[in-house]
Each structure stands twice: as C-alpha cells, then as structure tokens.
Design an enzyme around this catalytic site. Structure first.
Site: not given
Lengths: 274, 122, 104
Positions: A235, A188, A192, A231
């Site tokens: 992802c 992640c 991000h 979500r």
C-alpha cells in the site's frame, strides 16, 4: 473575541484526544453502517467481497479448493518440528499456540513493545537460538497461516491495557492510518473509509472494518501467501511512499490500531484475495 | 452511456459553449496533436493515470473513485479552474482524494497543461 | 543510500573530450549537489516517511553523471532533495489535519 476562538479550538482538540479506543471503534462501526445501511457489518471480514456480489461468487468458487491450503499444511509441519534444543513453537505460546490469534497484537508490559503474532514467532525462534525467518512470505507466513487456521471462528480480542505506553502506541497507529503520505498523498482512510466499495481501476476497495481478521492472505497477484505487513508495504509503495521495514515500530503500531478496530469480529484467516 | 445520455450531454455542451464563446475560440487553437499528447499522458499509468479513478470515453477498466470526466466545459467554463483542480485539488477541498499532480511534482507544468487541454476537451 | 560515488573513468574521458564541457557543470559540482541532496534526504527521513521517489531520482542522477551528463545529474539530485522537502511539508500540514477525518 480572539480568546473565545482559541478556547473553542482547545476544547475540540481535547475532545478528540480523549476519545477512548472503544469510542473510536464504535464510531467507526457507526460510520460504516451509515455509509452502507443495508450491509451486515460482520460481512466486512470478507473485504471487498462484502460489496461485490459478482466477485463474491467467483471467490466462493475458488474457496472450494483454497489456494492457501498448502500453506496451512506446510505451516503445521514447520510448527511441529522441534528446534535444535528440543523445544517447539508450542512452548512459546499460551495454549500451545492453538487458537490464540485473536489476542494479537498485544502490548508487552515488560518491554513496552507491541507484539504481533509474526513478531512472537520469530522471537520464539531467536529465544531458542534459531535464526529468525524472513518476515513477509515463506515459512513464517505459513506458520502464521496454520496458527490463524486454528483460531478461525474466534472473535478478535485485542486489549489495550491501562498503561500510557499502550495507549500511546494505539494513538500512533491511529494517526498513521489517517495521515496522508507518499507523492500521491493518500491516507489509508482515503481509500478504505471514504472510498470503500468503489473501484480503483478494476479492483474494488475493501473497508477498514474487518481488515485485520483474515491474515495471512494468499493474493493471486502475489502468487503466494503473505503477511499483513507485506500488504502495508505494498500500500505504501502504491501511494509512492518509501515503505518501512516489516515489523518496524510504525507498522506494529498500525497493526495494533487496525486490529483493535476489528475487535468482536470473527477471525477467518488465512484467506484468498485477488 | 446510452444514446439519450450522450445526446443530452451534447446538447448541454452546446448550450454551455454558446454561453462562453471565448472558450470555443480557445479550443479551436488547440491542435489535434496536442490533444493526443494530453490523452496519452492522461491514460499513462505512470503519468496522469486518470483512468484509475475516472471514466473517460475510450478508456478501459476505468475506476469510479472519482466522477466520470464528461461535459467538462460545463463543469469548468474556466480552463484555469480545471488546471488548478489537477495541480492541487486540496485547494478547493481539503478532504479530496485526488493526488496533487502539480504541487507534488507528479507531472511537470507542461504535462499538466497538456492534460488540462485534453480533459477540458471532453 | 550506499551508492558508489566514484565515477567511471570513461565518464571523465567523455567530459574532457566534449567540446561543450567548458559551459556545462563538472563532476565536482555534481558531487556537491549529490552530497547536499543526500544530507537533506537523510534529515527528512528522521522526521517523516519519505516518498519512494527520492532515492530513485538519486539513482537516475548517478546514471546521468556516469555518462558525463552532470547538468542532468545536478538537476535530478536537486529534484530528489525537493521531493524530500515536499514529504516534510505534507507531514507538517497533516499533523494539524489528520484528526478531522476520525469518525466521532
């Protein structure tokens, strides 16, 4: 000499293991402020629109007639409809379920489980002899949208109580966020944090801060309102990992960590995104 | 890119290739068909999908997650170093964001050779 | 994972009638490769988050086998197992490294 190297290594490991959630949160804010010196970090509750003036203008225009409005109305209706036994959702939540989203997810001391808002909604149903709703879209997401709407403006306030199980759940969520996975081997964090604000094809990547404040979300790509765990699954698929089940322990731990990182930020759900 | 930048790239490219004459010979050996095949793999969303992150001349809706792929012979005089970067970028940089196309078998070895030839020609 | 392992009769016929069948892998060999891959994948799934490719490859393997192409079926089943092993390899490495990227 060898001994010294081992000793140093251990010190580093212990230092990292001993960072408290609050230290983590402050370090994360410092990380983003350093990456985006001019950015008001509170803007990050608006995801990619914090980084992209053009996209932000289009989005604000769309917000004049928000695509999630119907979901809020339908959610309100479903929320107020009594179960077969006469009870309602309001009976399951503090303050009748109004303005409570900032407290989710929380650690349940009795069961040792992480309770997300969606998890609590379905638990309310099963405790009242109703069938649970599907997790990702539809009625559950609509009810969550309504409850989020009544919480707008409140500040995220996820609590990690002084209980080793709660801290372990937080740490597991943190490890998940920073661990690479899937055939494409992305964490992640790679998208991000390291690459927040950059373009992946035609899409700008949102930053981790504020990522938990605005759910559920109406995504144009989905054409409907969906939960944060939808979500997560998306992802995972995008990096070619096999998604976990919605509300699995892994995803609830991830949501616990992710939400804690947004502590102190304003709730602004439901929201619309590309 | 504006004209000046293209000219500069071309000049740098010419200077670079002059210094590494063997690469010029190697390049001449790569057929246009082979470069086309490499390009198709590089642009294919389910294969290389290079455009998701990199600007490449002729690509549409390119990302900027990674650096633009220009002047590759200057950046990678040695084709093998470029191939290794595509095969597993984590060898050089453990915090890379580039998927390990070879190590994780995203592309076959033959496909990586084709993509390497195409990228090296940019 | 609940896939039908029984092969259609037509596939069996295709193998029996194929002149090259003497050289190629047979259904038993394919089933053995498939079962081995399935057990490896299940074992990996208890330890790490799998890739979404392993099960897709097993489905492709089953399709190939249904057409009597057991060589291809075995190749794809082996690939599926390899993807599970690679997922474990990444997870083992990441166990050591993930904390390096947490802002301090």
């Amino acid at each position: 000499m060898k001994k010294l190297i081992v000793a140093c290594f251990l010190t580093v490991m212990m230092a990292s293991a001993h960072a408290t959630p609050e230290q983590d949160r402050l370090a994360l804010r410092a990380f983003f402020q350093e990456r985006f010196p001019k950015l008001d970090l509170n803007e990050m509750i608006n995801g990619l629109y914090a980084f992209d003036e053009g996209a932000r203008e289009q989005w604000l225009e769309m917000e004049d007639f928000p695509p999630y409005e119907i979901a809020i109305e339908e959610g309100e209706e479903a929320f107020n409809k009594p179960f077969a036994n006469g009870k309602t959702y309001a009976d399951c939540f503090a303050n009748g379920g109004m303005g409570v989203k900032q407290d989710f997810p929380y650690f349940d001391v009795g069961t040792g489980e992480i309770i997300t808002m969606e998890y609590a909604i379905n638990k309310c149903r099963t405790d009242n002899d109703e069938e649970p709703l599907p997790w990702l879209v539809g009625e559950l997401a609509q009810i969550a949208a309504y409850m989020a709407y009544t919480s707008r403006g409140n500040k995220m306030n996820v609590v990690i109580p002084d209980d080793p199980r709660a801290l372990a759940a937080y740490e597991a969520g943190k490890e998940y966020y920073y661990t690479r996975r899937g055939q494409l081997e992305f964490a992640c964090e790679n998208c991000h944090m390291q690459s927040a604000g950059m373009m992946l094809r035609a899409d700008r990547l949102s930053g981790m801060l504020g990522q938990a404040t605005h759910w559920p979300v109406y995504r144009s790509k989905w054409g409907e309102i969906g939960t944060i765990q939808k979500r997560f699954q998306e992802c995972n698929s995008q990096v070619r990992a096999k998604p976990y089940e919605a509300q699995s322990q892994e995803y609830r731990q991830l949501e616990y960590f992710l939400s804690y990182m947004s502590n102190g930020m304003e709730l602004n759900g439901p929201a619309s995104r590309r | 890119m504006d004209k000046k930048a293209i000219l500069l790239t071309a000049l740098l490219g010419a200077a670079g290739t002059a210094l590494i004459a063997p690469a010029v010979v190697a390049e001449q050996a790569i057929s246009p068909e082979r470069l086309e095949q490499g390009k198709a793999l590089a642009f294919d969303r389910f294969k290389g999908n290079c455009l998701a992150c990199h600007w490449i001349e002729g690509g549409e809706l390119t990302g900027n997650y990674g650096p633009p792929l220009v002047a590759m012979k200057i950046r990678y005089p040695d084709r093998e170093a470029l191939r290794e970067q595509i095969w597993d970028a984590a060898i050089k940089n453990p915090h890379t964001r580039m998927p390990p196309f070879g190590r994780n078998r995203i592309l076959t070895e033959e496909e990586i050779d084709l993509v390497t030839d195409f990228i090296h020609s940019l | 994972m609940k896939r039908n392992l029984y092969l259609p009769f037509s596939a069996l016929l295709a193998v029996l009638m194929s002149p090259a069948s003497a050289m190629a892998a047979d259904a038993d060999e394919y089933v053995a490769a498939l079962e081995k891959a399935q057990s490896q994948i299940c074992e990996a799934a208890t330890r790490v988050q799998l890739w979404n490719t392993s099960e897709a490859l097993l489905e492709e393997a089953a399709e190939a086998a249904a057409k009597g192409n057991f060589d291809e079926g075995i190749k794809l089943a082996n690939e599926a197992a390899l993807h599970a092993e690679l997922a474990v390899a990444t997870a083992v490495r990441e166990k050591k490294n993930w904390h390096l990227y947490v802002p301090k």
